[in-house]
Design a protein around this motif. Structure first.
Motif, PDB file in Angstrom:
ATOM      1  N   GLY A   1       0.899  -1.477  -0.169  1.00  0.00           N
ATOM      2  CA  GLY A   1       0.108  -0.025   0.020  1.00  0.00           C
ATOM      3  C   GLY A   1       0.751   1.301   0.002  1.00  0.00           C
ATOM      4  N   LEU A   2       2.152   1.287   0.706  1.00  0.00           N
ATOM      5  CA  LEU A   2       2.760   2.493   1.005  1.00  0.00           C
ATOM      6  C   LEU A   2       3.486   2.616  -0.527  1.00  0.00           C
ATOM      7  CD1 LEU A   2       4.281   1.984   4.510  1.00  0.00           C
ATOM      8  CD2 LEU A   2       3.003   3.896   3.700  1.00  0.00           C
ATOM      9  N   LEU A   3       3.974   1.631  -1.112  1.00  0.00           N
ATOM     10  CA  LEU A   3       4.790   1.798  -2.254  1.00  0.00           C
ATOM     11  C   LEU A   3       3.592   2.266  -3.352  1.00  0.00           C
ATOM     12  CD1 LEU A   3       6.816  -1.363  -2.240  1.00  0.00           C
ATOM     13  CD2 LEU A   3       7.586   0.787  -1.915  1.00  0.00           C
ATOM     14  N   SER A   4       2.590   1.732  -3.473  1.00  0.00           N
ATOM     15  CA  SER A   4       1.356   1.843  -4.464  1.00  0.00           C
ATOM     16  C   SER A   4       1.159   3.501  -4.061  1.00  0.00           C
ATOM     17  CB  SER A   4       0.480   1.246  -4.278  1.00  0.00           C
ATOM     18  OG  SER A   4       0.501  -0.218  -4.654  1.00  0.00           O
ATOM     19  N   ALA A   5       0.846   3.857  -3.187  1.00  0.00           N
ATOM     20  CA  ALA A   5       0.359   5.490  -2.721  1.00  0.00           C
ATOM     21  C   ALA A   5       1.756   6.335  -3.190  1.00  0.00           C
ATOM     22  CB  ALA A   5       0.149   5.439  -1.205  1.00  0.00           C
ATOM     23  N   GLY A   6       2.812   5.908  -2.972  1.00  0.00           N
ATOM     24  CA  GLY A   6       4.022   6.650  -3.392  1.00  0.00           C
ATOM     25  C   GLY A   6       4.270   6.772  -4.789  1.00  0.00           C
ATOM     26  N   ALA A   7       4.167   5.592  -5.344  1.00  0.00           N
ATOM     27  CA  ALA A   7       4.162   5.625  -7.026  1.00  0.00           C
ATOM     28  C   ALA A   7       3.336   6.582  -7.446  1.00  0.00           C
ATOM     29  CB  ALA A   7       4.117   4.182  -7.481  1.00  0.00           C
ATOM     30  N   ALA A   8       1.988   6.431  -6.901  1.00  0.00           N
ATOM     31  CA  ALA A   8       0.662   7.161  -7.632  1.00  0.00           C
ATOM     32  C   ALA A   8       0.936   8.641  -7.421  1.00  0.00           C
ATOM     33  CB  ALA A   8      -0.590   6.978  -6.959  1.00  0.00           C
ATOM     34  N   ILE A   9       1.471   9.224  -6.254  1.00  0.00           N
ATOM     35  CA  ILE A   9       1.520  10.436  -6.182  1.00  0.00           C
ATOM     36  C   ILE A   9       2.864  10.947  -6.859  1.00  0.00           C
ATOM     37  CG2 ILE A   9       2.260  12.164  -4.248  1.00  0.00           C
ATOM     38  CD1 ILE A   9       1.119  10.547  -2.257  1.00  0.00           C
ATOM     39  N   ILE A  10       3.912  10.367  -7.282  1.00  0.00           N
ATOM     40  CA  ILE A  10       5.013  10.615  -7.805  1.00  0.00           C
ATOM     41  C   ILE A  10       4.484  10.686  -9.366  1.00  0.00           C
ATOM     42  CG2 ILE A  10       7.173   9.772  -8.836  1.00  0.00           C
ATOM     43  CD1 ILE A  10       7.765   8.689  -6.074  1.00  0.00           C
ATOM     44  N   ALA A  11       3.696   9.887  -9.894  1.00  0.00           N
ATOM     45  CA  ALA A  11       3.342   9.756 -11.085  1.00  0.00           C
ATOM     46  C   ALA A  11       2.218  11.107 -11.478  1.00  0.00           C
ATOM     47  CB  ALA A  11       2.525   8.509 -11.431  1.00  0.00           C
ATOM     48  N   TYR A  12       1.622  11.319 -10.480  1.00  0.00           N
ATOM     49  CA  TYR A  12       0.564  12.269 -10.371  1.00  0.00           C
ATOM     50  C   TYR A  12       0.962  13.798 -10.538  1.00  0.00           C
ATOM     51  CZ  TYR A  12      -3.792  15.141  -9.616  1.00  0.00           C
ATOM     52  OH  TYR A  12      -4.581  16.129  -9.528  1.00  0.00           O
ATOM     53  N   LEU A  13       2.039  14.188  -9.440  1.00  0.00           N
ATOM     54  CA  LEU A  13       2.476  15.390  -9.257  1.00  0.00           C
ATOM     55  C   LEU A  13       2.693  16.212 -10.615  1.00  0.00           C
ATOM     56  CD1 LEU A  13       3.930  15.471  -5.655  1.00  0.00           C
ATOM     57  CD2 LEU A  13       1.674  16.416  -6.301  1.00  0.00           C
ATOM     58  N   PRO A  14       4.006  15.505 -11.338  1.00  0.00           N
ATOM     59  CA  PRO A  14       4.241  16.061 -12.682  1.00  0.00           C
ATOM     60  C   PRO A  14       3.191  16.441 -13.738  1.00  0.00           C
ATOM     61  CG  PRO A  14       5.775  14.335 -11.976  1.00  0.00           C
ATOM     62  CD  PRO A  14       4.443  14.167 -11.201  1.00  0.00           C
ATOM     63  N   THR A  15       2.178  15.912 -13.572  1.00  0.00           N
ATOM     64  CA  THR A  15       1.180  16.316 -14.711  1.00  0.00           C
ATOM     65  C   THR A  15       0.333  17.344 -14.097  1.00  0.00           C
ATOM     66  OG1 THR A  15      -0.567  14.910 -13.356  1.00  0.00           O
ATOM     67  CG2 THR A  15       0.854  13.676 -15.117  1.00  0.00           C
ATOM     68  N   GLN A  16       0.188  17.473 -12.885  1.00  0.00           N
ATOM     69  CA  GLN A  16      -0.441  18.876 -12.377  1.00  0.00           C
ATOM     70  C   GLN A  16       0.354  20.162 -12.878  1.00  0.00           C
ATOM     71  OE1 GLN A  16      -3.641  18.534 -11.253  1.00  0.00           O
ATOM     72  NE2 GLN A  16      -2.980  16.713 -12.521  1.00  0.00           N
ATOM     73  N   ALA A  17       1.896  19.956 -12.541  1.00  0.00           N
ATOM     74  CA  ALA A  17       2.695  21.009 -13.105  1.00  0.00           C
ATOM     75  C   ALA A  17       2.749  21.119 -14.597  1.00  0.00           C
ATOM     76  CB  ALA A  17       4.149  20.639 -12.617  1.00  0.00           C
ATOM     77  N   LEU A  18       2.507  20.315 -15.127  1.00  0.00           N
ATOM     78  CA  LEU A  18       2.095  20.489 -16.683  1.00  0.00           C
ATOM     79  C   LEU A  18       0.730  20.963 -17.222  1.00  0.00           C
ATOM     80  CD1 LEU A  18       4.781  17.605 -17.922  1.00  0.00           C
ATOM     81  CD2 LEU A  18       5.136  20.076 -17.787  1.00  0.00           C
ATOM     82  N   ASN A  19       0.005  21.119 -16.177  1.00  0.00           N
ATOM     83  CA  ASN A  19      -1.589  21.456 -16.401  1.00  0.00           C
ATOM     84  C   ASN A  19      -2.288  20.414 -17.263  1.00  0.00           C
ATOM     85  OD1 ASN A  19      -1.473  24.073 -14.929  1.00  0.00           O
ATOM     86  ND2 ASN A  19      -0.203  24.927 -16.763  1.00  0.00           N
ATOM     87  N   GLN A  20      -2.062  19.096 -17.122  1.00  0.00           N
ATOM     88  CA  GLN A  20      -2.690  17.999 -17.720  1.00  0.00           C
ATOM     89  C   GLN A  20      -3.903  17.795 -16.689  1.00  0.00           C
ATOM     90  OE1 GLN A  20      -1.728  16.065 -20.465  1.00  0.00           O
ATOM     91  NE2 GLN A  20      -0.103  17.884 -20.770  1.00  0.00           N
ATOM     92  N   ARG A  21      -5.182  18.032 -17.499  1.00  0.00           N
ATOM     93  CA  ARG A  21      -6.478  17.764 -16.788  1.00  0.00           C
ATOM     94  C   ARG A  21      -6.686  16.596 -16.268  1.00  0.00           C
ATOM     95  NH1 ARG A  21     -10.853  20.772 -20.002  1.00  0.00           N
ATOM     96  NH2 ARG A  21     -11.927  20.100 -18.297  1.00  0.00           N
ATOM     97  N   GLU A  22      -6.128  15.286 -16.986  1.00  0.00           N
ATOM     98  CA  GLU A  22      -6.451  14.091 -16.694  1.00  0.00           C
ATOM     99  C   GLU A  22      -5.015  13.068 -16.306  1.00  0.00           C
ATOM    100  OE1 GLU A  22      -8.497  12.503 -20.026  1.00  0.00           O
ATOM    101  OE2 GLU A  22     -10.073  13.749 -19.840  1.00  0.00           O
ATOM    102  N   GLY A  23      -4.233  13.838 -15.360  1.00  0.00           N
ATOM    103  CA  GLY A  23      -3.052  13.334 -15.084  1.00  0.00           C
ATOM    104  C   GLY A  23      -3.359  12.242 -13.994  1.00  0.00           C
ATOM    105  N   PHE A  24      -4.823  12.049 -13.516  1.00  0.00           N
ATOM    106  CA  PHE A  24      -4.912  10.963 -12.780  1.00  0.00           C
ATOM    107  C   PHE A  24      -4.790   9.476 -13.422  1.00  0.00           C
ATOM    108  CE2 PHE A  24      -9.002  12.408 -14.509  1.00  0.00           C
ATOM    109  CZ  PHE A  24      -9.272  11.166 -15.188  1.00  0.00           C
ATOM    110  N   TRP A  25      -4.662   9.491 -14.846  1.00  0.00           N
ATOM    111  CA  TRP A  25      -4.597   8.493 -15.513  1.00  0.00           C
ATOM    112  C   TRP A  25      -3.183   7.787 -15.265  1.00  0.00           C
ATOM    113  CZ3 TRP A  25      -8.514   5.527 -16.672  1.00  0.00           C
ATOM    114  CH2 TRP A  25      -9.448   6.138 -17.074  1.00  0.00           C
TER     115      TRP A  25
END
Length: 213
Positions: free
Chosen positions: A64-88
């Motif tokens: 669970g910790l690894l998955s949560a960490g990977a998800a956050i690492i994957a998500y944050l840069p997409t927000q910095a790049l203004n990707q509206r669907e970075g949740f994918w």
């Protein structure tokens, strides 16, 4: 654990002694191999359910910790790049990251191939036939068929899902932009999951065993 159980555990994908010896699907031997692999998978699942509660708790928390960490690492840069669907990217990272690194790589390959195949076919159908339901159905059929023809049937479901996202989910922008975004988001999520899985494997090999194994 008896000798049969040890043999089964040693033969599971990702274990040190495991070697793939499956025959091509569609042949008589291939069918026997698939049935045998299915039985082994079921037996391994039963063995894992028999693990002590403390071991299951620790393994679950680590995953669970690894998955949560990977998800956050994957998500944050997409927000910095203004990707509206970075949740994918976050969804992909969670889906790809497995408890074994070899399994993570395999699932990551399936995600990439599925996204690329379904995305290309979905894009072509959209540009050629539009977005009506008959065109969507054709895109799903072609996406899954293409994965089987390319001998990557394990990526077929992801290909169908990607075609569904492109043709059914409302979007702003061109079909080409949607396709590029999906492949980029999935590719980034896969990359993060593989890196996190690799680091976790290296750390686990160097750390003392605290699971009571």
């Amino acid at each position: 654990m008896d000798s049969t159980d040890r043999v089964i555990v040693e033969q599971q994908p990702g274990s040190p002694g495991w070697r793939a010896q499956a025959h091509p699907p569609g042949t008589e031997k291939g069918g026997r191999d698939e049935a045998r692999i299915s039985r082994l998978g079921e037996r391994i699942a039963r063995l894992r359910k028999g693990l002590p509660l403390r071991r299951r708790l620790i393994d679950g928390l680590v995953h669970g910790l690894l998955s949560a960490g990977a998800a956050i690492i994957a998500y944050l840069p997409t927000q910095a790049l203004n990707q509206r669907e970075g949740f994918w990217s976050a969804i992909t990272a969670i889906a790809v990251l497995q408890t074994e690194f070899r399994a993570t790589r395999k699932v990551g390959r399936d995600q990439l191939l599925g996204a690329a195949t379904g995305g290309l076919i979905g894009l072509g159908i959209w540009l050629g036939l539009g977005q009506h339901l008959a065109a969507y159905a054709l895109a799903v059929i072609l996406s899954l068929t293409a994965c089987w023809v390319l001998n990557v049937a394990s990526a077929a479901r992801l290909a169908g899902i990607t075609a569904t996202i492109i043709l059914l989910v409302p979007h702003d922008g061109t079909a080409q932009h949607i396709f590029g975004s999906r492949v980029m988001e999935v590719g980034w999520g896969v990359t993060v999951a593989i890196i996190v899985g690799w680091l976790a494997t290296r750390l686990a090999r160097s750390a003392p065993d605290v699971t009571g194994k």
